[in-house]
Design a protein around this motif. Structure first.
Motif, PDB file in Angstrom:
ATOM      1  N   GLU A  99      11.040  -8.732   3.441  1.00  0.00           N
ATOM      2  CA  GLU A  99      10.270 -10.274   3.210  1.00  0.00           C
ATOM      3  C   GLU A  99      10.249 -10.570   4.613  1.00  0.00           C
ATOM      4  OE1 GLU A  99      12.628 -13.099   1.155  1.00  0.00           O
ATOM      5  OE2 GLU A  99      12.432 -11.774  -0.566  1.00  0.00           O
ATOM      6  N   TYR A 100      10.924 -10.114   5.806  1.00  0.00           N
ATOM      7  CA  TYR A 100      10.803 -10.604   6.852  1.00  0.00           C
ATOM      8  C   TYR A 100      10.343  -9.590   8.001  1.00  0.00           C
ATOM      9  CZ  TYR A 100      14.132 -14.205   5.763  1.00  0.00           C
ATOM     10  OH  TYR A 100      14.904 -15.315   5.318  1.00  0.00           O
ATOM     11  N   CYS A 102       7.872  -6.865   6.746  1.00  0.00           N
ATOM     12  CA  CYS A 102       6.778  -6.265   5.984  1.00  0.00           C
ATOM     13  C   CYS A 102       6.039  -7.383   5.836  1.00  0.00           C
ATOM     14  CB  CYS A 102       7.015  -5.425   4.876  1.00  0.00           C
ATOM     15  SG  CYS A 102       8.086  -4.131   5.399  1.00  0.00           S
ATOM     16  N   PRO A 103       4.606  -7.172   6.160  1.00  0.00           N
ATOM     17  CA  PRO A 103       3.472  -8.186   5.613  1.00  0.00           C
ATOM     18  C   PRO A 103       3.653  -8.342   4.181  1.00  0.00           C
ATOM     19  CG  PRO A 103       2.483  -6.763   7.125  1.00  0.00           C
ATOM     20  CD  PRO A 103       3.931  -5.987   6.936  1.00  0.00           C
ATOM     21  N   LYS A 104       3.521  -9.436   3.568  1.00  0.00           N
ATOM     22  CA  LYS A 104       3.562  -9.733   2.192  1.00  0.00           C
ATOM     23  C   LYS A 104       2.499  -9.330   1.616  1.00  0.00           C
ATOM     24  CE  LYS A 104       6.144 -14.073   3.049  1.00  0.00           C
ATOM     25  NZ  LYS A 104       6.895 -13.437   3.836  1.00  0.00           N
ATOM     26  N   GLY A 105       3.072  -8.497   0.408  1.00  0.00           N
ATOM     27  CA  GLY A 105       2.278  -7.901  -0.555  1.00  0.00           C
ATOM     28  C   GLY A 105       1.905  -6.362  -0.164  1.00  0.00           C
ATOM     29  N   LEU A 106       2.258  -5.925   0.855  1.00  0.00           N
ATOM     30  CA  LEU A 106       2.046  -4.633   1.256  1.00  0.00           C
ATOM     31  C   LEU A 106       3.398  -4.028   1.271  1.00  0.00           C
ATOM     32  CD1 LEU A 106      -0.307  -5.171   4.154  1.00  0.00           C
ATOM     33  CD2 LEU A 106      -0.812  -4.885   1.897  1.00  0.00           C
ATOM     34  N   THR A 107       3.720  -3.064   0.400  1.00  0.00           N
ATOM     35  CA  THR A 107       4.675  -2.367   0.494  1.00  0.00           C
ATOM     36  C   THR A 107       4.879  -0.799   0.434  1.00  0.00           C
ATOM     37  OG1 THR A 107       4.653  -1.972  -1.923  1.00  0.00           O
ATOM     38  CG2 THR A 107       5.990  -3.841  -1.333  1.00  0.00           C
ATOM     39  N   THR A 108       3.815  -0.207   0.366  1.00  0.00           N
ATOM     40  CA  THR A 108       3.789   1.364   0.557  1.00  0.00           C
ATOM     41  C   THR A 108       3.106   1.683   1.854  1.00  0.00           C
ATOM     42  OG1 THR A 108       1.605   1.541  -0.265  1.00  0.00           O
ATOM     43  CG2 THR A 108       3.555   1.426  -1.694  1.00  0.00           C
ATOM     44  N   GLU A 109       3.138   3.001   2.445  1.00  0.00           N
ATOM     45  CA  GLU A 109       2.783   3.194   3.710  1.00  0.00           C
ATOM     46  C   GLU A 109       1.167   3.104   3.843  1.00  0.00           C
ATOM     47  OE1 GLU A 109       3.456   6.504   6.971  1.00  0.00           O
ATOM     48  OE2 GLU A 109       4.424   6.654   5.373  1.00  0.00           O
ATOM     49  N   THR A 110       0.777   3.496   2.695  1.00  0.00           N
ATOM     50  CA  THR A 110      -0.689   3.668   2.464  1.00  0.00           C
ATOM     51  C   THR A 110      -1.268   2.325   2.666  1.00  0.00           C
ATOM     52  OG1 THR A 110      -0.423   5.738   1.218  1.00  0.00           O
ATOM     53  CG2 THR A 110      -2.553   4.601   1.024  1.00  0.00           C
ATOM     54  N   GLU A 111      -0.707   1.254   1.942  1.00  0.00           N
ATOM     55  CA  GLU A 111      -1.447   0.199   2.058  1.00  0.00           C
ATOM     56  C   GLU A 111      -1.029  -0.697   3.454  1.00  0.00           C
ATOM     57  OE1 GLU A 111       1.234  -1.733  -1.094  1.00  0.00           O
ATOM     58  OE2 GLU A 111      -0.315  -1.374  -2.461  1.00  0.00           O
ATOM     59  N   LEU A 112       0.130  -0.289   4.077  1.00  0.00           N
ATOM     60  CA  LEU A 112       0.174  -1.015   5.300  1.00  0.00           C
ATOM     61  C   LEU A 112      -0.881  -0.234   6.451  1.00  0.00           C
ATOM     62  CD1 LEU A 112       3.994  -1.002   5.708  1.00  0.00           C
ATOM     63  CD2 LEU A 112       2.471  -2.920   5.742  1.00  0.00           C
ATOM     64  N   ARG A 113      -1.159   1.142   6.327  1.00  0.00           N
ATOM     65  CA  ARG A 113      -2.227   1.796   7.241  1.00  0.00           C
ATOM     66  C   ARG A 113      -3.443   1.082   7.053  1.00  0.00           C
ATOM     67  NH1 ARG A 113       1.603   2.123  10.381  1.00  0.00           N
ATOM     68  NH2 ARG A 113       3.007   3.803   9.901  1.00  0.00           N
ATOM     69  N   ALA A 114      -3.917   1.000   5.693  1.00  0.00           N
ATOM     70  CA  ALA A 114      -5.076   0.699   5.169  1.00  0.00           C
ATOM     71  C   ALA A 114      -5.268  -0.817   5.771  1.00  0.00           C
ATOM     72  CB  ALA A 114      -5.292   0.554   3.785  1.00  0.00           C
ATOM     73  N   ALA A 115      -4.408  -1.697   5.616  1.00  0.00           N
ATOM     74  CA  ALA A 115      -4.559  -3.067   6.136  1.00  0.00           C
ATOM     75  C   ALA A 115      -4.731  -3.216   7.672  1.00  0.00           C
ATOM     76  CB  ALA A 115      -3.459  -3.868   5.848  1.00  0.00           C
ATOM     77  N   ALA A 116      -3.873  -2.312   8.411  1.00  0.00           N
ATOM     78  CA  ALA A 116      -4.178  -2.165   9.718  1.00  0.00           C
ATOM     79  C   ALA A 116      -5.569  -1.805  10.205  1.00  0.00           C
ATOM     80  CB  ALA A 116      -2.998  -1.289  10.604  1.00  0.00           C
ATOM     81  N   ALA A 117      -6.149  -0.790   9.346  1.00  0.00           N
ATOM     82  CA  ALA A 117      -7.368  -0.273   9.815  1.00  0.00           C
ATOM     83  C   ALA A 117      -8.518  -1.112   9.387  1.00  0.00           C
ATOM     84  CB  ALA A 117      -7.685   1.221   8.941  1.00  0.00           C
ATOM     85  N   PHE A 118      -8.351  -1.895   8.259  1.00  0.00           N
ATOM     86  CA  PHE A 118      -9.355  -2.864   7.794  1.00  0.00           C
ATOM     87  C   PHE A 118      -9.459  -4.284   8.249  1.00  0.00           C
ATOM     88  CE2 PHE A 118      -9.920   0.800   4.902  1.00  0.00           C
ATOM     89  CZ  PHE A 118     -11.201   1.138   5.173  1.00  0.00           C
ATOM     90  N   GLY A 119      -8.250  -4.402   9.058  1.00  0.00           N
ATOM     91  CA  GLY A 119      -8.043  -5.861   9.299  1.00  0.00           C
ATOM     92  C   GLY A 119      -7.511  -6.768   8.271  1.00  0.00           C
ATOM     93  N   ASN A 120      -6.550  -6.159   7.310  1.00  0.00           N
ATOM     94  CA  ASN A 120      -6.000  -7.079   6.343  1.00  0.00           C
ATOM     95  C   ASN A 120      -7.020  -7.385   5.363  1.00  0.00           C
ATOM     96  OD1 ASN A 120      -3.480  -6.692   7.095  1.00  0.00           O
ATOM     97  ND2 ASN A 120      -3.374  -8.556   8.400  1.00  0.00           N
ATOM     98  N   ASN A 121      -8.239  -6.843   5.447  1.00  0.00           N
ATOM     99  CA  ASN A 121      -9.173  -7.111   4.185  1.00  0.00           C
ATOM    100  C   ASN A 121      -8.814  -6.333   3.182  1.00  0.00           C
ATOM    101  OD1 ASN A 121     -11.525  -7.773   2.916  1.00  0.00           O
ATOM    102  ND2 ASN A 121     -12.932  -6.766   4.297  1.00  0.00           N
ATOM    103  N   LYS A 122      -8.385  -7.068   2.034  1.00  0.00           N
ATOM    104  CA  LYS A 122      -8.207  -6.487   0.861  1.00  0.00           C
ATOM    105  C   LYS A 122      -9.026  -5.696  -0.104  1.00  0.00           C
ATOM    106  CE  LYS A 122      -6.524 -10.431  -1.101  1.00  0.00           C
ATOM    107  NZ  LYS A 122      -6.112 -11.417  -2.131  1.00  0.00           N
ATOM    108  N   TYR A 123     -10.291  -5.999   0.275  1.00  0.00           N
ATOM    109  CA  TYR A 123     -11.458  -5.149  -0.464  1.00  0.00           C
ATOM    110  C   TYR A 123     -12.415  -4.996   0.380  1.00  0.00           C
ATOM    111  CZ  TYR A 123      -9.295  -8.395  -3.790  1.00  0.00           C
ATOM    112  OH  TYR A 123      -8.349  -9.224  -4.483  1.00  0.00           O
ATOM    113  N   PRO A 124     -12.212  -3.575   1.297  1.00  0.00           N
ATOM    114  CA  PRO A 124     -13.160  -3.268   2.328  1.00  0.00           C
ATOM    115  C   PRO A 124     -14.536  -2.933   1.711  1.00  0.00           C
ATOM    116  CG  PRO A 124     -11.276  -1.640   1.835  1.00  0.00           C
ATOM    117  CD  PRO A 124     -11.061  -2.844   1.102  1.00  0.00           C
ATOM    118  N   GLY A 125     -15.645  -3.285   2.364  1.00  0.00           N
ATOM    119  CA  GLY A 125     -16.982  -3.089   1.918  1.00  0.00           C
ATOM    120  C   GLY A 125     -17.442  -3.927   0.825  1.00  0.00           C
ATOM    121  N   ALA A 126     -16.568  -4.902   0.413  1.00  0.00           N
ATOM    122  CA  ALA A 126     -17.287  -5.780  -0.643  1.00  0.00           C
ATOM    123  C   ALA A 126     -17.851  -7.067  -0.024  1.00  0.00           C
ATOM    124  CB  ALA A 126     -15.922  -6.124  -1.543  1.00  0.00           C
TER     125      ALA A 126
END
Length: 144
Positions: A99-100, A102-126
């Motif tokens: 909780e302290y 890791c960014p909230k809602g992101l728990t797997t390495e893939t989600e963290l890397r995707a958030a870093a790559a897309f600027g925390n955009n949950k829906y890239p390209g939408a």
């Protein structure tokens, strides 16, 4: 061995905003110093890395940057020192530590890397319309 003797904490009260600010800065530096140890103790290498954890901790500190009352800053600093001591002594579970650092809602390495790559955009390209729709903010008749 008594763990309370390992990590002495004081409940000092700052007399001014400058002293309280110095205390919070000291806490921030201490937390950043202990993050690599905490990540390895709790086996969080797959969920976060040191740089990402430090930036998330900095974000948590910046959320309270508006606080100007020295007494409130002292209380927040003391709570931060307690949380750090509990994490260092492994009194917390893995999910509590996440909780302290890791960014909230992101728990797997893939989600963290995707958030870093897309600027925390949950829906890239939408489009903005689709993002609002996915988040449940769709208002009929208000097509963007």
């Amino acid at each position: 061995m008594n763990p309370s003797r390992l990590l002495p904490m004081t409940t000092e009260m700052s007399g001014s905003y400058a002293a309280a600010s110095k205390r919070s800065l000291r806490l921030f530096r201490n937390i950043c110093r202990w993050i690599p140890v905490v990540i390895s103790k709790y086996a969080l290498e797959g969920q976060t890395d040191v740089q990402m954890a430090r930036s998330f901790i900095g974000q948590l500190f910046r959320e309270n940057a508006h606080v100007k009352d020295p007494n409130v800053i002292d209380i927040l600093a003391f709570r931060g020192e307690q949380e750090l001591a509990d994490a260092r002594l492994q009194y917390k579970t893995r999910t509590h530590v996440m909780e302290y650092i890791c960014p909230k809602g992101l728990t797997t390495e893939t989600e963290l890397r995707a958030a870093a790559a897309f600027g925390n955009n949950k829906y890239p390209g939408a489009s903005q319309f689709l993002q609002n729709f996915y988040d449940g903010k769709y208002v009929p008749g208000n097509d963007v």
